[in-house]
Design a protein around this motif. Structure first.
Motif, mmCIF file in Angstrom:
data_model
loop_
_atom_site.group_PDB
_atom_site.id
_atom_site.type_symbol
_atom_site.label_atom_id
_atom_site.label_comp_id
_atom_site.label_asym_id
_atom_site.label_seq_id
_atom_site.Cartn_x
_atom_site.Cartn_y
_atom_site.Cartn_z
ATOM 1 N N SER A 52 40.883 45.650 35.939
ATOM 2 C CA SER A 52 40.571 44.443 36.686
ATOM 3 C C SER A 52 39.292 44.612 37.476
ATOM 4 O O SER A 52 38.904 45.714 37.841
ATOM 5 C CB SER A 52 41.722 44.120 37.641
ATOM 6 O OG SER A 52 41.926 45.180 38.540
ATOM 7 N N ALA A 53 38.613 43.516 37.717
ATOM 8 C CA ALA A 53 37.368 43.567 38.477
ATOM 9 C C ALA A 53 37.663 43.783 39.948
ATOM 10 O O ALA A 53 38.656 43.305 40.475
ATOM 11 C CB ALA A 53 36.597 42.258 38.291
ATOM 12 N N VAL A 56 33.090 47.036 37.733
ATOM 13 C CA VAL A 56 34.311 47.486 37.090
ATOM 14 C C VAL A 56 34.509 48.959 37.406
ATOM 15 O O VAL A 56 33.595 49.749 37.316
ATOM 16 C CB VAL A 56 34.236 47.310 35.555
ATOM 17 C CG1 VAL A 56 35.413 47.982 34.874
ATOM 18 C CG2 VAL A 56 34.226 45.833 35.217
ATOM 19 N N SER A 79 36.890 41.490 31.716
ATOM 20 C CA SER A 79 36.635 40.948 33.049
ATOM 21 C C SER A 79 35.781 39.689 32.897
ATOM 22 O O SER A 79 34.689 39.729 32.324
ATOM 23 C CB SER A 79 35.890 41.985 33.901
ATOM 24 O OG SER A 79 35.418 41.428 35.098
#
Length: 262
Positions: A22-23, A12, A134
């Motif tokens: 967002s990952a 992350v 995530s």
């Protein structure tokens, strides 16, 4: 026989103004970090690691899952991984080996293992929010199979790096459930996230506007933290002080008490 399931999640990466990010793919190149924090002491970094473990167990408890215990050797392994991702932000170690090879370096074996890493978040709460938003990271944190956790935290420049190592294996008598430590309240830290920054200045301005209409948004403790010049009122001057102090810290300032800085 060792049984490993490689379920480590992608890393992350933090961005200013974003709490749930967002990952990114594990192979992502080193990011440019823009969110800054003051230089933390070794004791403060250790407290951050403990707090992350506490927050993990709060998330698990809320879902009826057993708490994870901190295993000292796994903690050391996680700290090594945190140090390593300052050099290579990846689940592959700087020497080219799998991230899981660090476990064996500390004399541990495993049936089941996982890793989460992150960089750029400035507090345990922020990094946990990012991980929980995530799917892959959240799956590790809430996996009912895991028994132990190790958390590593380090700082390079103005960036904080985080790692979590998860493990399932035999019973270890030295493992323990982390306890929550009461955090001292800092003047100016209205939202109690461990930072005096623009978010606090925004809260002060909102309170200033709301209070003028007789509709206060803050409780008594928050109002006391917001009144950084201790003149008995929360106003735009307090917000200005907070923004100035945040700029000072971002530029490398060492004073951590805004009341002494004013």
């Amino acid at each position: 026989m060792k049984k490993m399931l490689s379920i480590f999640a992608a890393a992350v990466i933090a961005a200013v103004g974003i709490t749930g990010v967002s990952a990114q793919a594990a192979s992502v190149s080193a990011p440019t970090f823009t969110e800054q924090t003051m230089t933390l002491s070794a004791s403060e970094l250790s407290d951050y690691a403990n707090e992350v473990a506490v927050l993990v167990n709060k998330e698990r408890s809320a879902r009826g899952l057993a708490p994870l215990r901190v295993l000292p050797k796994l903690q050391s392994a996680a700290q090594r991984r945190a140090d390593e991702i300052t050099q290579k932000f990846d689940h592959v170690r700087p020497n080219g080996a799998s991230c899981f090879s660090v476990i064996e370096e500390f004399g541990l074996d495993y049936y089941y293992i996982g890793e989460n890493i992150a960089a750029g978040q400035t507090s345990p709460e922020r990094v946990m929010t990012a991980w929980m938003n995530s799917e892959g990271h959240r799956n590790n944190i809430l996996d009912p199979e895991f028994m132990y956790i190790g958390v590593g935290v380090t700082q390079k420049g103005n960036t904080i790096y985080w790692s979590q190592e998860f493990l399932k294996y035999i019973e270890y008598s030295e493992a323990y459930i982390p306890k929550e430590k009461e955090k001292p309240k800092r003047s100016g830290d209205v939202n109690s996230d461990g930072m005096v920054d623009g978010r606090d200045a925004s809260s002060i301005l909102i309170e200033y506007s709301a209070a003028s209409s007789g509709k206060s948004k803050l409780n008594s403790e928050q109002r006391k933290l917001a009144d950084v010049d201790a003149n008995g009122k929360v106003d735009s001057k307090d917000a200005s002080y907070v923004l100035g102090f945040y700029s000072y810290l971002s530029a490398g300032g060492r004073e951590t008490d805004i009341t002494k800085w004013i």
